[in-house]
Design a protein around this motif. Structure first.
Motif, PDB file in Angstrom:
ATOM      1  N   HIS A   5       0.850  -1.218   0.056  1.00 58.12           N
ATOM      2  CA  HIS A   5      -0.178  -0.072  -0.005  1.00 58.12           C
ATOM      3  C   HIS A   5       0.876   1.191  -0.052  1.00 58.12           C
ATOM      4  O   HIS A   5       0.676   2.300  -0.693  1.00 58.12           O
ATOM      5  N   GLY A   6       1.924   1.217   0.904  1.00 53.21           N
ATOM      6  CA  GLY A   6       2.847   2.471   0.935  1.00 53.21           C
ATOM      7  C   GLY A   6       3.829   2.088   1.889  1.00 53.21           C
ATOM      8  O   GLY A   6       3.957   1.368   2.885  1.00 53.21           O
ATOM      9  N   CYS A   7       5.144   2.382   1.342  1.00 51.98           N
ATOM     10  CA  CYS A   7       6.335   2.238   2.072  1.00 51.98           C
ATOM     11  C   CYS A   7       7.209   3.343   1.899  1.00 51.98           C
ATOM     12  O   CYS A   7       7.160   4.049   0.751  1.00 51.98           O
ATOM     13  N   ASN A   8       8.310   3.530   2.940  1.00 53.40           N
ATOM     14  CA  ASN A   8       9.197   4.477   2.322  1.00 53.40           C
ATOM     15  C   ASN A   8      10.882   4.000   2.534  1.00 53.40           C
ATOM     16  O   ASN A   8      10.760   2.702   2.697  1.00 53.40           O
ATOM     17  N   ASP A   9      11.627   4.875   2.523  1.00 50.90           N
ATOM     18  CA  ASP A   9      13.200   4.560   2.585  1.00 50.90           C
ATOM     19  C   ASP A   9      13.525   4.267   4.054  1.00 50.90           C
ATOM     20  O   ASP A   9      14.826   4.846   4.426  1.00 50.90           O
ATOM     21  N   THR A  10      12.585   3.840   5.105  1.00 54.38           N
ATOM     22  CA  THR A  10      13.238   3.766   6.527  1.00 54.38           C
ATOM     23  C   THR A  10      13.960   2.630   6.306  1.00 54.38           C
ATOM     24  O   THR A  10      13.790   1.462   5.509  1.00 54.38           O
ATOM     25  N   LEU A  11      14.884   2.354   7.447  1.00 55.94           N
ATOM     26  CA  LEU A  11      15.995   1.320   7.325  1.00 55.94           C
ATOM     27  C   LEU A  11      15.309   0.007   7.379  1.00 55.94           C
ATOM     28  O   LEU A  11      15.577  -0.923   6.375  1.00 55.94           O
ATOM     29  N   PRO A  12      14.203  -0.380   8.134  1.00 53.90           N
ATOM     30  CA  PRO A  12      13.638  -1.588   8.135  1.00 53.90           C
ATOM     31  C   PRO A  12      13.031  -1.974   6.938  1.00 53.90           C
ATOM     32  O   PRO A  12      13.082  -3.190   6.276  1.00 53.90           O
ATOM     33  N   PHE A  13      12.322  -1.209   6.007  1.00 56.34           N
ATOM     34  CA  PHE A  13      11.745  -1.321   4.711  1.00 56.34           C
ATOM     35  C   PHE A  13      12.759  -1.725   3.669  1.00 56.34           C
ATOM     36  O   PHE A  13      12.735  -2.566   2.836  1.00 56.34           O
ATOM     37  N   VAL A  14      13.673  -0.744   3.809  1.00 54.53           N
ATOM     38  CA  VAL A  14      15.009  -0.932   2.903  1.00 54.53           C
ATOM     39  C   VAL A  14      15.526  -2.150   3.028  1.00 54.53           C
ATOM     40  O   VAL A  14      15.934  -3.128   2.065  1.00 54.53           O
ATOM     41  N   ASP A  15      15.904  -2.864   4.261  1.00 52.08           N
ATOM     42  CA  ASP A  15      16.468  -3.986   4.468  1.00 52.08           C
ATOM     43  C   ASP A  15      15.331  -5.150   4.179  1.00 52.08           C
ATOM     44  O   ASP A  15      15.789  -6.111   3.552  1.00 52.08           O
ATOM     45  N   MET A  16      14.133  -4.911   4.115  1.00 55.89           N
ATOM     46  CA  MET A  16      13.349  -5.971   3.546  1.00 55.89           C
ATOM     47  C   MET A  16      13.378  -6.063   2.045  1.00 55.89           C
ATOM     48  O   MET A  16      13.247  -7.043   1.451  1.00 55.89           O
ATOM     49  N   LEU A  17      13.420  -4.757   1.186  1.00 60.54           N
ATOM     50  CA  LEU A  17      13.637  -4.925  -0.071  1.00 60.54           C
ATOM     51  C   LEU A  17      14.776  -5.650  -0.332  1.00 60.54           C
ATOM     52  O   LEU A  17      15.041  -6.517  -1.238  1.00 60.54           O
ATOM     53  N   LYS A  18      15.848  -5.297   0.321  1.00 55.49           N
ATOM     54  CA  LYS A  18      17.161  -6.066  -0.089  1.00 55.49           C
ATOM     55  C   LYS A  18      17.151  -7.596   0.010  1.00 55.49           C
ATOM     56  O   LYS A  18      17.617  -8.289  -0.667  1.00 55.49           O
ATOM     57  N   ARG A  19      16.321  -8.019   1.290  1.00 57.04           N
ATOM     58  CA  ARG A  19      16.267  -9.398   1.327  1.00 57.04           C
ATOM     59  C   ARG A  19      15.187 -10.040   0.350  1.00 57.04           C
ATOM     60  O   ARG A  19      15.519 -10.937  -0.135  1.00 57.04           O
ATOM     61  N   VAL A  20      14.234  -9.527   0.015  1.00 53.60           N
ATOM     62  CA  VAL A  20      13.428 -10.090  -0.965  1.00 53.60           C
ATOM     63  C   VAL A  20      13.807  -9.815  -2.350  1.00 53.60           C
ATOM     64  O   VAL A  20      13.606 -10.740  -3.219  1.00 53.60           O
ATOM     65  N   GLN A  21      14.445  -8.755  -2.753  1.00 51.38           N
ATOM     66  CA  GLN A  21      14.858  -8.632  -4.066  1.00 51.38           C
ATOM     67  C   GLN A  21      13.889  -8.647  -5.197  1.00 51.38           C
ATOM     68  O   GLN A  21      14.178  -9.366  -6.011  1.00 51.38           O
ATOM     69  N   PRO A  22      13.113  -7.913  -5.089  1.00 49.51           N
ATOM     70  CA  PRO A  22      11.888  -7.906  -6.141  1.00 49.51           C
ATOM     71  C   PRO A  22      12.387  -7.132  -7.331  1.00 49.51           C
ATOM     72  O   PRO A  22      13.304  -6.298  -7.157  1.00 49.51           O
ATOM     73  N   LYS A  23      12.018  -7.392  -8.587  1.00 56.17           N
ATOM     74  CA  LYS A  23      12.374  -6.708  -9.630  1.00 56.17           C
ATOM     75  C   LYS A  23      11.645  -5.323  -9.624  1.00 56.17           C
ATOM     76  O   LYS A  23      12.190  -4.175  -9.947  1.00 56.17           O
ATOM     77  N   VAL A  24      10.489  -5.327  -9.288  1.00 55.77           N
ATOM     78  CA  VAL A  24       9.664  -4.032  -9.268  1.00 55.77           C
ATOM     79  C   VAL A  24       8.819  -4.198  -7.861  1.00 55.77           C
ATOM     80  O   VAL A  24       8.377  -5.201  -7.456  1.00 55.77           O
TER      81      VAL A  24
END
Length: 72
Positions: A5-24
């Protein structure tokens, strides 16, 4: 692909994106950040904010179209 729904560049969220590694990463909550960009903090994930409303909740922002190449 990750849809939120919405996320930002906070450290926990960025860490999750790095872990999941979605293309989009598709989202739509942040009405003032409409568009697409490469999120370099999260490992170059293509982030797409497709919110149709502007910050005043007027439905005036156009569609965001993303072509994702498929691998053969």
């Amino acid at each position: 692909m990750l849809i939120t729904h919405g996320c930002n560049d906070t450290l926990p969220f960025v860490d999750m994106l790095k872990r999941v590694q979605p293309k989009v990463h598709l989202m739509g909550h942040f009405h003032d950040l409409h568009g697409a960009w490469v999120n370099r903090h999260a490992g170059n994930v293509l982030s797409v904010n497709a919110a149709s409303c502007d910050p005043l909740y007027r439905c005036v922002q156009g569609a965001v179209v993303v072509d994702i190449p498929t691998s053969s």
